[in-house]
Structures are given as structure tokens and as C-alpha cells.
Design a protein around this motif. Structure first.
Motif, PDB file in Angstrom:
ATOM      1  N   LYS A  94      46.978  39.026  33.657  1.00 45.12           N
ATOM      2  CA  LYS A  94      47.713  40.293  33.537  1.00 45.12           C
ATOM      3  C   LYS A  94      48.210  40.779  34.892  1.00 45.12           C
ATOM      4  N   LEU A  95      47.446  40.434  35.949  1.00 44.26           N
ATOM      5  CA  LEU A  95      47.810  40.865  37.301  1.00 44.26           C
ATOM      6  C   LEU A  95      48.798  39.912  37.966  1.00 44.26           C
TER       7      LEU A  95
ATOM      8  N   VAL B 168      41.773  36.397  31.622  1.00 47.70           N
ATOM      9  CA  VAL B 168      42.849  37.188  31.013  1.00 47.70           C
ATOM     10  C   VAL B 168      43.277  38.315  31.941  1.00 47.70           C
ATOM     11  N   GLU B 169      42.318  38.966  32.592  1.00 45.83           N
ATOM     12  CA  GLU B 169      42.646  40.076  33.493  1.00 45.83           C
ATOM     13  C   GLU B 169      43.438  39.592  34.697  1.00 45.83           C
ATOM     14  N   PHE B 170      43.050  38.473  35.265  1.00 43.70           N
ATOM     15  CA  PHE B 170      43.798  37.922  36.404  1.00 43.70           C
ATOM     16  C   PHE B 170      45.215  37.557  35.977  1.00 43.70           C
TER      17      PHE B 170
ATOM     18  N   ILE C 143      36.709  43.170  38.615  1.00 45.22           N
ATOM     19  CA  ILE C 143      38.077  43.014  39.110  1.00 45.22           C
ATOM     20  C   ILE C 143      38.362  44.032  40.208  1.00 45.22           C
ATOM     21  N   LYS C 144      37.931  45.257  39.993  1.00 48.81           N
ATOM     22  CA  LYS C 144      38.136  46.300  40.993  1.00 48.81           C
ATOM     23  C   LYS C 144      37.441  45.945  42.302  1.00 48.81           C
TER      24      LYS C 144
ATOM     25  N   ASP D  85      34.032  43.899  28.671  1.00 46.48           N
ATOM     26  CA  ASP D  85      35.237  44.473  29.277  1.00 46.48           C
ATOM     27  C   ASP D  85      34.895  45.428  30.407  1.00 46.48           C
TER      28      ASP D  85
ATOM     29  N   VAL E 295      33.877  43.372  33.421  1.00 46.05           N
ATOM     30  CA  VAL E 295      35.038  42.689  33.996  1.00 46.05           C
ATOM     31  C   VAL E 295      35.935  43.659  34.753  1.00 46.05           C
ATOM     32  N   GLN E 296      36.165  44.847  34.193  1.00 48.93           N
ATOM     33  CA  GLN E 296      37.002  45.835  34.888  1.00 48.93           C
ATOM     34  C   GLN E 296      36.391  46.229  36.221  1.00 48.93           C
TER      35      GLN E 296
ATOM     36  N   ALA F  30      37.175  36.714  29.892  1.00 48.36           N
ATOM     37  CA  ALA F  30      37.741  38.046  30.130  1.00 48.36           C
ATOM     38  C   ALA F  30      38.319  38.162  31.537  1.00 48.36           C
ATOM     39  N   LEU F  31      37.646  37.576  32.523  1.00 50.27           N
ATOM     40  CA  LEU F  31      38.181  37.585  33.890  1.00 50.27           C
ATOM     41  C   LEU F  31      39.506  36.828  33.962  1.00 50.27           C
TER      42      LEU F  31
END
Length: 349
Positions: free
Chosen positions: A101-102, A97-99, A293-294, A286, A289-290, A94-95
Motif C-alpha cells: 500500500k505504501l 500488504v501494508e508495505f 509499520i510506524k 492489524d 502491524v500498524q 499483513a506486513l
């Protein structure tokens, strides 16, 4: 030589000795006065330093509370090379995928090639770029070898996420020796080797971020998790002192973040149950992970999830041990691992 000459010579020697004694005495007195003055100056300097210390503590305290209520602006990670260990599933996937997206370039390390490729495909679906590598992080030499390939193929890693982890899930006497060694190799020593390999370039450029995945179990232990808790306590100590070194050496462009989630709904602790789930529910991946990430994007030193973990750690450090054990017994954490059915060999945090 006449007797008169001898007497005159003796008088000269006595006069010379007396003069030398007087000179030495004056020097001693003068040195004594200087020493006292120096002591006064030192005391004054210490007093001034304490005043500055009080000021700095107050400023740091206010800044911390300010950041708590008004988070700072998030930094951009677009174009950053992010390496994540244990990326084949769970939080690591999940991390990644989030990275992506950024706008980050994501490097995926895992021993499960099939699942790791699925993570890469998920990244491509969101328009990201991913590189997959087989790497057994329990092997120091393999970390260095694969690290060299990453440098050659992708470039210098600027954000390192140490996430891989395993758990045995048995009482202390039932933990096989080889699995205990594997737990420490994966959960702790791999953090040493990855940081040791990628940190020098971050220091050279004064730019980078090291993220260490720990656990609330690195702050408060849990019955039948001797191996896992020991490694997570070690991770917390490693992270703390590493941060001190970077601060002391003025490498202010290299940031660190420690992530300490409590119960996350992954396969790592599959089957585990707590007496009062409403007090400590299993958090969605999720959500964790959110929040993580923050914390990374705002250069937060540590994040505990949920916030109740901060309170638990503080209470544990204050209460007598027997009192804390009674609380754990009441909450059912003593029997948390009794229903454990997780895959202890392949699970990643």
C-alpha cells in the motif's frame, strides 16, 4: 707506556664515566617529569571525556523523550524492495500488504506456496507488486540460492523483514531433538543468513533497513516454551550487537528495528489461555502491524507491544527470581501453554 700516562688515562675514563652517569641521571629525571605530566594530561582528558559523555547522555535522553511524545516524520518506502520471510499468513502477510500500500515492491518467502500466492493476490488487489518464492529458511544454502534469484529477478533488497518462526509448544523434556534444531534454524540462524546475504549491498549504498521480528518472550521467559524463548532471546542479542556494529562502523544509513509483541491473535499460539485476559489481551494482527509499520517508518530501534512489556522487562530484571515466579504463577502464565493446540510445524509469527 709510563706510569704518568696510565694515571692520566685512568682519570679520563673516570671523568667520562661520571659524565655519562650524570647525563643518564638527568635524562631519567627528565623522563620522570614528562611521565608525570603525561599522567596529568591523561587524567584531564578523561575528565573532559566524562563531561562530554554526560552531555551526550543528556541529549540522547531528551531526544528519546521528545520522540516518545512527538514522533518524527515517517520516511517514504515507495519503490523500496522489501523482502519478508514467513509471508504466507499472520503478521508476515499483513506486513506485506501494508508495505505494498505504501508503494514498496514486496518479495514473499515461505514454504507454503498456496498461502503465499494468496498473499501475492491480496497485494495485487491493492495495486501493489509482489514476487513469490519458495524458500525454506531453515536451510542456509537455500537462503543464499533464492537470495541470488531475487537479486537477479527483482534487484537489491533494501528492507529485510525477518519474520518466519515456529514453536514446538511442549515442555523441555518433551521437545524432540530434530524440532529443537529446526526451531533454532528458523527462528535464529535464518536471521543470520538473510542478513549476511543482503546486508553487504545495504552497507555499500549506505541505505537499508533490517527488521527483526522477536517477541516479549525474548525479554521475559514463559513456562513450557524453552525452545521458543531461547530463540527469541537469541534474536534480541543478535539484533542488539548487529546495531552496535553498524553504529560503530558509521553505517548510519542502515537502520534496524526490533519488534517485540506479546500475545497476537494468530495460529502460532492458538488455544493458549491466560488467567487475566484483561491484563494481557491477545492483540489483533492489524493493530500490531500498524504499530510495527510506524516504528519502521520512523527508524525506531525497538517497539514492545503493548507498552506494558517495557515495564514487565524492567521489573523482572530488578526482582529476585522467586518473586518473579510468584507473579507469573498468580497471573497464570505458568499454565499458558497447557491448552496449546497451534500448528507447531507450519505456523509463522
Amino acid at each position: 707506556m709510563s706510569s704518568t700516562s696510565c694515571e692520566e688515562e685512568a682519570i679520563k675514563r673516570q671523568t667520562s664515566d661520571a659524565s655519562s652517569f650524570a647525563t643518564n641521571q638527568r635524562t631519567t629525571n627528565k623522563c620522570g617529569k614528562e611521565s608525570k605530566e603525561q599522567k596529568k594530561v591523561k587524567k584531564m582528558n578523561i575528565f573532559i571525556e566524562i563531561l562530554f559523555l554526560i552531555r551526550d547522555i543528556f541529549v540522547a535522553f531528551v531526544e528519546s523523550w521528545w520522540r516518545f511524545f512527538i514522533p518524527p516524520n515517517s520516511k517514504s518506502v515507495k519503490g523500496e524492495i522489501v523482502l519478508i520471510t514467513g509471508s504466507a499468513n499472520g503478521i508476515g502477510r499483513a506486513l506485506a500488504v501494508e508495505f505494498a500500500k505504501l508503494g514498496s515492491i514486496v518479495v514473499l518467502w515461505d514454504i507454503d506456496g498456496k498461502q503465499n500466492q494468496i498473499t501475492a493476490d491480496m497485494i495485487k488487489e491493492v495495486g501493489g507488486v509482489a514476487y513469490t518464492y519458495y524458500c525454506d529458511v531453515s536451510q542456509r544454502k537455500q537462503i543464499y540460492e533464492v537470495g541470488a534469484r531475487v537479486k537477479k529477478d527483482v534487484g537489491d533488497v533494501t528492507i529485510l523483514v525477518n519474520n518466519a518462526g515456529v514453536v514446538i509448544g511442549s515442555g523441555f523434556m518433551n521437545c524432540p531433538d530434530d524440532e529443537v534444531l529446526n526451531s533454532f534454524n528458523v527462528n535464529v540462524l535464518s536471521y543470520f543468513w538473510t542478513v549476511k546475504y543482503f546486508l553487504p549491498k545495504m552497507i555499500e549504498n549506505n541505505h537499508g533497513h533490517i527488521v527483526n521480528m522477536s517477541s516479549s518472550l525474548g525479554l521475559t521467559g514463559l513456562n513450557k516454551l524453552t525452545d521458543y524463548c531461547s530463540t527469541k532471546f537469541a534474536v534480541n542479542g543478535f539484533h542488539e550487537v548487529l546495531t552496535y556494529e553498524l553504529k560503530h562502523d558509521k553505517h548510519n544509513g542502515v537502520k534496524t528495528t526490533l519488534i517485540c509483541p506479546q500475545c497476537v491473535d494468530t495460529d502460532l499460539f492458538k488455544g493458549c489461555r491466560i488467567r487475566y485476559p484483561s491484563l494481557c489481551p491477545f492483540m489483533d494482527v492489524d493493530y500490531v502491524v500498524q504499530k510495527s509499520i510506524k516504528a519502521i517508518l520512523t527508524d525506531q530501534y525497538i517497539i514492545c507491544l503493548p507498552r506494558l512489556v517495557y515495564f514487565q522487562a524492567a521489573i523482572k530484571s530488578i526482582l529476585p527470581t522467586d518473586c518473579w515466579i510468584e507473579i507469573c504463577t498468580f497471573l497464570g502464565t505458568m499454565t499458558f501453554m497447557d491448552s496449546f493446540i497451534g500448528n507447531k510445524k507450519k505456523c509463522k509469527c
